[in-house]
Motif scaffolding. Structure first.
Motif, PDB file in Angstrom:
ATOM      1  N   LEU A 103      -2.976  -0.860   0.539  1.00 56.04           N
ATOM      2  CA  LEU A 103      -3.707   0.243  -0.090  1.00 56.04           C
ATOM      3  C   LEU A 103      -2.782   1.365  -0.544  1.00 56.04           C
ATOM      4  O   LEU A 103      -3.072   2.059  -1.511  1.00 56.04           O
ATOM      5  CB  LEU A 103      -4.758   0.801   0.878  1.00 56.04           C
ATOM      6  N   GLY A 104      -1.671   1.565   0.173  1.00 55.88           N
ATOM      7  CA  GLY A 104      -0.797   2.681  -0.181  1.00 55.88           C
ATOM      8  C   GLY A 104       0.600   2.272  -0.568  1.00 55.88           C
ATOM      9  O   GLY A 104       1.473   3.122  -0.724  1.00 55.88           O
ATOM     10  N   ILE A 128      -9.521   7.764   7.064  1.00 54.29           N
ATOM     11  CA  ILE A 128      -9.871   7.973   8.468  1.00 54.29           C
ATOM     12  C   ILE A 128     -10.726   6.821   8.991  1.00 54.29           C
ATOM     13  O   ILE A 128     -10.504   6.300  10.098  1.00 54.29           O
ATOM     14  CB  ILE A 128     -10.604   9.317   8.642  1.00 54.29           C
ATOM     15  N   LEU A 129     -11.709   6.409   8.204  1.00 58.80           N
ATOM     16  CA  LEU A 129     -12.580   5.303   8.621  1.00 58.80           C
ATOM     17  C   LEU A 129     -11.786   4.003   8.749  1.00 58.80           C
ATOM     18  O   LEU A 129     -11.965   3.250   9.721  1.00 58.80           O
ATOM     19  CB  LEU A 129     -13.719   5.127   7.620  1.00 58.80           C
ATOM     20  N   TYR A 130     -10.921   3.731   7.784  1.00 55.39           N
ATOM     21  CA  TYR A 130     -10.102   2.524   7.862  1.00 55.39           C
ATOM     22  C   TYR A 130      -9.199   2.564   9.094  1.00 55.39           C
ATOM     23  O   TYR A 130      -8.974   1.539   9.747  1.00 55.39           O
ATOM     24  CB  TYR A 130      -9.250   2.379   6.600  1.00 55.39           C
ATOM     25  N   TYR A 131      -8.677   3.741   9.389  1.00 58.07           N
ATOM     26  CA  TYR A 131      -7.837   3.901  10.581  1.00 58.07           C
ATOM     27  C   TYR A 131      -8.622   3.545  11.838  1.00 58.07           C
ATOM     28  O   TYR A 131      -8.105   2.861  12.735  1.00 58.07           O
ATOM     29  CB  TYR A 131      -7.330   5.338  10.653  1.00 58.07           C
ATOM     30  N   VAL A 156       3.628   4.196  10.367  1.00 57.82           N
ATOM     31  CA  VAL A 156       4.319   4.404   9.098  1.00 57.82           C
ATOM     32  C   VAL A 156       3.383   4.140   7.925  1.00 57.82           C
ATOM     33  O   VAL A 156       3.370   4.863   6.922  1.00 57.82           O
ATOM     34  CB  VAL A 156       5.557   3.491   9.011  1.00 57.82           C
ATOM     35  N   THR A 157       2.554   3.117   8.066  1.00 58.49           N
ATOM     36  CA  THR A 157       1.624   2.747   6.997  1.00 58.49           C
ATOM     37  C   THR A 157       0.589   3.840   6.751  1.00 58.49           C
ATOM     38  O   THR A 157       0.186   4.076   5.603  1.00 58.49           O
ATOM     39  CB  THR A 157       0.915   1.434   7.356  1.00 58.49           C
ATOM     40  N   ILE A 158       0.165   4.506   7.820  1.00 60.86           N
ATOM     41  CA  ILE A 158      -0.801   5.605   7.675  1.00 60.86           C
ATOM     42  C   ILE A 158      -0.228   6.695   6.771  1.00 60.86           C
ATOM     43  O   ILE A 158      -0.900   7.209   5.874  1.00 60.86           O
ATOM     44  CB  ILE A 158      -1.178   6.184   9.051  1.00 60.86           C
ATOM     45  N   TYR A 162      -1.365   8.306   3.167  1.00 62.25           N
ATOM     46  CA  TYR A 162      -1.519   9.746   2.981  1.00 62.25           C
ATOM     47  C   TYR A 162      -0.764  10.208   1.734  1.00 62.25           C
ATOM     48  O   TYR A 162      -1.247  11.060   0.981  1.00 62.25           O
ATOM     49  CB  TYR A 162      -1.007  10.497   4.206  1.00 62.25           C
ATOM     50  N   MET A 163       0.418   9.640   1.487  1.00 69.92           N
ATOM     51  CA  MET A 163       1.184  10.004   0.298  1.00 69.92           C
ATOM     52  C   MET A 163       0.446   9.603  -0.971  1.00 69.92           C
ATOM     53  O   MET A 163       0.511  10.292  -1.992  1.00 69.92           O
ATOM     54  CB  MET A 163       2.564   9.348   0.346  1.00 69.92           C
TER      55      MET A 163
END
Length: 715
Positions: A103-104, A128-131, A156-158, A162-163
């Motif tokens: 996704l990111g 947040i929900l995916y987390y 790291v993926t989170i 966010y970026m």
């Protein structure tokens, strides 16, 4: 008996399907298939995401949209499937983190359309929900080594996700930095230094970098002002570096990239609604007329500078490159950590446990070698793409600007030989071109052979009225305006002669744009043709001259002399390309023209009907020429006016002079319609391969021409 046998066979088939669906192995294979599909889609969108700015192909745009949408849908479905499934696997958390990274991970696209950037709060809530969903899957991890390594990679993926969201915030909410720049340019306009040089750019303090700059506000206007520090880098500073690198050919390319970056900031300022304070200055006018366009040898360079500028604009609104530029260190560290953690996770995966049912009677099934291979390939692909995208960033113009600003800043303290060699190497590396160097084409006389478009449109409108719009007139909706079944012609290259003709027309106007009347004055033909420039709207003028140009195209040629023939071919090529491009803009991109797009659409629909009435049964160019030549002049329709103008142009016996008049007109007209306040429309077209008129719009903006000189069209 036969009926009972059929029912039994159906029940047996149903039982077999249920048993397959309950098969633990089949469930894991299903997840693995989705994992492979997601990774394949990631590589596709990483490649096609940036390619869409270099192609106007509807197929590529549709494919990018489909992949962009499917990635989110597949992720949501698979995470829900793994969480709710009665079969659990120690590889599930690894696959979930891989999905989350998809996704990111790609930098080439963060938003498909401009409005997608405004959905950043929605994306933040989804993150947040995916987390939470992925964290629940982590609860089933039974191997401590695997749990630790996957958790680190997940962290790291989170931040990568966010970026991606931060890139959307930057594209939609960065009005503050634009406000700083607007105040700075207002201060520069008020200062208005009398001593400047548009060739060496002395006195041009256009900002290239001001990250970390000190800012102050002073009464009574409380405009933001920059305090001169080493963090503030201007074009003048870069242009006047006298070291060996900046004096070389590589240094000249770096200077142009930095100039494009500075101009990109000025252009972005218009999107956020801030005025161009410098637009009325002679200094701004001279920057283009006596600087970038000083000599014919500089014409190609001027357009290259504008093209790179528009590349920065595209990247800012639709990719992660801008946020990577402003957070370079974090991006670098995250990539290194992510790539470093990948072997650790792969090592942990090789020791993963088997599959089991979450019930009182656990049934363990050992992992197959194929499961481990697929997982390793998945993680390796993500790490490879991560590293590849970091390398591509440093090879891109964003990386070159960043290193150049650091290099210029450090020159004041020390001579960095390592960075000098790195910049020299980067200048030798050239990635794919910024934009397609083509323009769309449309010819009214060639577009309706047998008029299939109109028939199809009428048929669709009739059925739409029956099915959806029972009272179309009351609803105020015209399906003819909403639909566009017309087909554009084959795009053609914007060759040097076309650019040269436009630039010469711009320099001849000295910034006072005209809708063709000035070209008639220069050619001494104001009296017979000026009426065709004094029309109700610019759409009327464009269509009348387009029809007249098409008439002259199918009229019998009169060539004489080899020198004249060369001139004729040049003028003919320029006139036909620009005429068909302006018609293309009316039909397919009317929002970039001065008149309201629905007015332009409605006018063209009527003109197409007029052309159909006269040329319905005519198939050949010779037949069309005879019909148009024999038309009377009593009717005041656009098509009749176009034929009338064509016959007047045909009376210009000097064939070379005739096409020079037409070429000069279109060179002026394309410039006259280019200034616009529709910044959003120009940015949105960047995702369709870009438009040549957008390059002219940007060029005129930096010359201080931000609106049409409406008084000139009635001279």
């Amino acid at each position: 008996m036969e009926k009972q046998g059929g029912q039994q066979a159906q029940e047996n088939g149903t039982n077999i399907m249920h048993s397959l669906l309950r098969n633990p192995r089949l469930r894991v294979v299903s997840v693995e298939a989705l994992v492979l599909l997601e990774i394949a889609l990631l590589w596709f969108i990483a490649a096609l995401g940036s390619f869409r700015r270099r192609s106007s192909s509807r197929c590529i745009r549709t494919l990018v949209w489909a992949i962009y949408t499917l990635i989110f849908l597949i992720f949501t479905y698979t995470i829900g499937f793994m969480q709710s499934s009665s079969v659990k696997n120690d590889l599930y958390p690894v696959w979930a983190v891989s999905f989350f990274a998809v996704l990111g991970c790609t930098n080439s696209i963060t938003a498909f359309e401009l409005d997608d950037n405004k959905q950043w709060m929605k994306l933040y809530i989804q993150l947040i929900l995916y987390y939470m969903y992925v964290s629940v899957i982590f609860l089933h991890l039974s191997d401590a080594f695997l749990a630790t390594s996957v958790t680190l990679l997940f962290t790291v993926t989170i931040y990568k996700n966010y970026m991606r969201i931060h890139a959307c915030v930057l594209a939609s909410e960065s009005w503050y930095s634009s406000k700083l720049l607007a105040d700075y340019m207002k201060h520069e306009a008020d200062a208005n230094e009398s001593r400047y040089d548009p060739v060496s750019l002395a006195g041009y303090n256009y900002l290239v970098c001001w990250t970390g700059a000190r800012i102050r506000s002073e009464p009574p206007c409380y405009r933001k002002q920059f305090i001169a520090t080493e963090n503030v880098i201007t074009i003048e500073q870069i242009w006047h570096c006298d070291d060996r690198l900046m004096k070389s050919a590589a240094g000249a390319r770096l200077k142009d990239v930095c100039l494009s970056f500075a101009l990109f900031h000025l252009l972005r300022r218009r999107f956020f609604g801030f005025s161009c304070s410098e637009s009325g200055l002679q200094k701004t006018h001279d920057f283009i007329f006596r600087g970038l366009l000083a000599t014919e040898e500089e014409y190609d360079r001027a357009f290259r500078v504008i093209q790179v500028e528009l590349s920065f604009l595209y990247d800012f609104f639709f990719t992660k490159y801008a946020v990577m530029y402003y957070r370079e260190r974090m991006t670098f560290y995250l990539t290194i950590v992510s790539v470093t953690l990948t072997p650790l996770v792969i090592l942990a995966v090789t020791h993963a446990h088997g599959i089991y049912h979450s019930s009182s009677n656990l049934t363990t099934v050992e992992n197959k070698n194929a499961d481990i291979v697929i997982t390793v390939l998945n993680l390796a692909s993500l790490a490879l793409l991560d590293m590849l995208q970091l390398i591509l960033y440093w090879l891109s113009d964003w990386g070159k600007v960043s290193l150049t600003c650091r290099y210029v800043s450090q020159l004041q303290r020390q001579n960095n030989k390592y960075m000098e060699r790195m910049l020299a190497f980067l200048c030798e590396v050239r990635l794919v071109s910024s934009w397609q160097d083509k323009i769309g084409q449309y010819s009214l006389l060639e577009s309706f052979q047998g008029n299939p478009y109109t028939r199809r449109l009428k048929s669709f409108t009739r059925w739409s009225n029956i099915l959806y719009l029972q009272d179309q007139e009351k609803m105020g909706i015209s399906m003819g305006l909403l639909l566009n079944n017309r087909k554009a012609g084959i795009s053609t290259n914007v060759d040097a002669e076309v650019k040269k003709a436009i630039v010469q027309s711009l320099k001849a106007s000295n910034g006072q744009l005209s809708n063709g009347l000035s070209s008639l004055v220069r050619n001494g033909l104001v009296e017979p043709f000026s009426w065709a420039c004094r029309q109700e709207t610019q759409t009327h003028t464009i269509l009348i001259w387009h029809i007249a140009t098409c008439y002259c195209e199918i009229a019998p040629p009169e060539l004489s002399g080899s020198v004249e023939q060369v001139d004729v071919l040049i003028h003919h090529d320029v006139a036909m390309k620009l005429s068909r491009y302006c018609a293309y803009l009316v039909v397919f991109v009317p929002e970039l023209l001065p008149n309201h797009q629905w007015d332009s659409k409605a006018i063209f629909d009527e003109v197409e009907k007029e052309a159909s009435e006269f040329l319905r049964s005519v198939k050949t160019s010779k037949g069309k020429y005879q019909v148009m030549k024999n038309l009377g002049e009593l009717e005041e329709t656009i098509f009749v006016k176009g034929a009338k103008l064509g016959k007047q142009l045909e009376n210009v016996r000097d064939y070379s002079a005739r096409w020079k008049v037409i070429a000069d007109f279109w060179s002026e007209m394309i410039l006259f319609v280019a200034p616009s306040d529709n910044v959003r429309g120009h940015i949105e077209r960047l995702t369709h391969g870009g438009e040549f008129i957008t390059q002219l719009w940007a060029l005129l903006t930096h010359a201080g021409i931000v609106e049409q000189n409406k008084g000139k069209q009635n001279v």
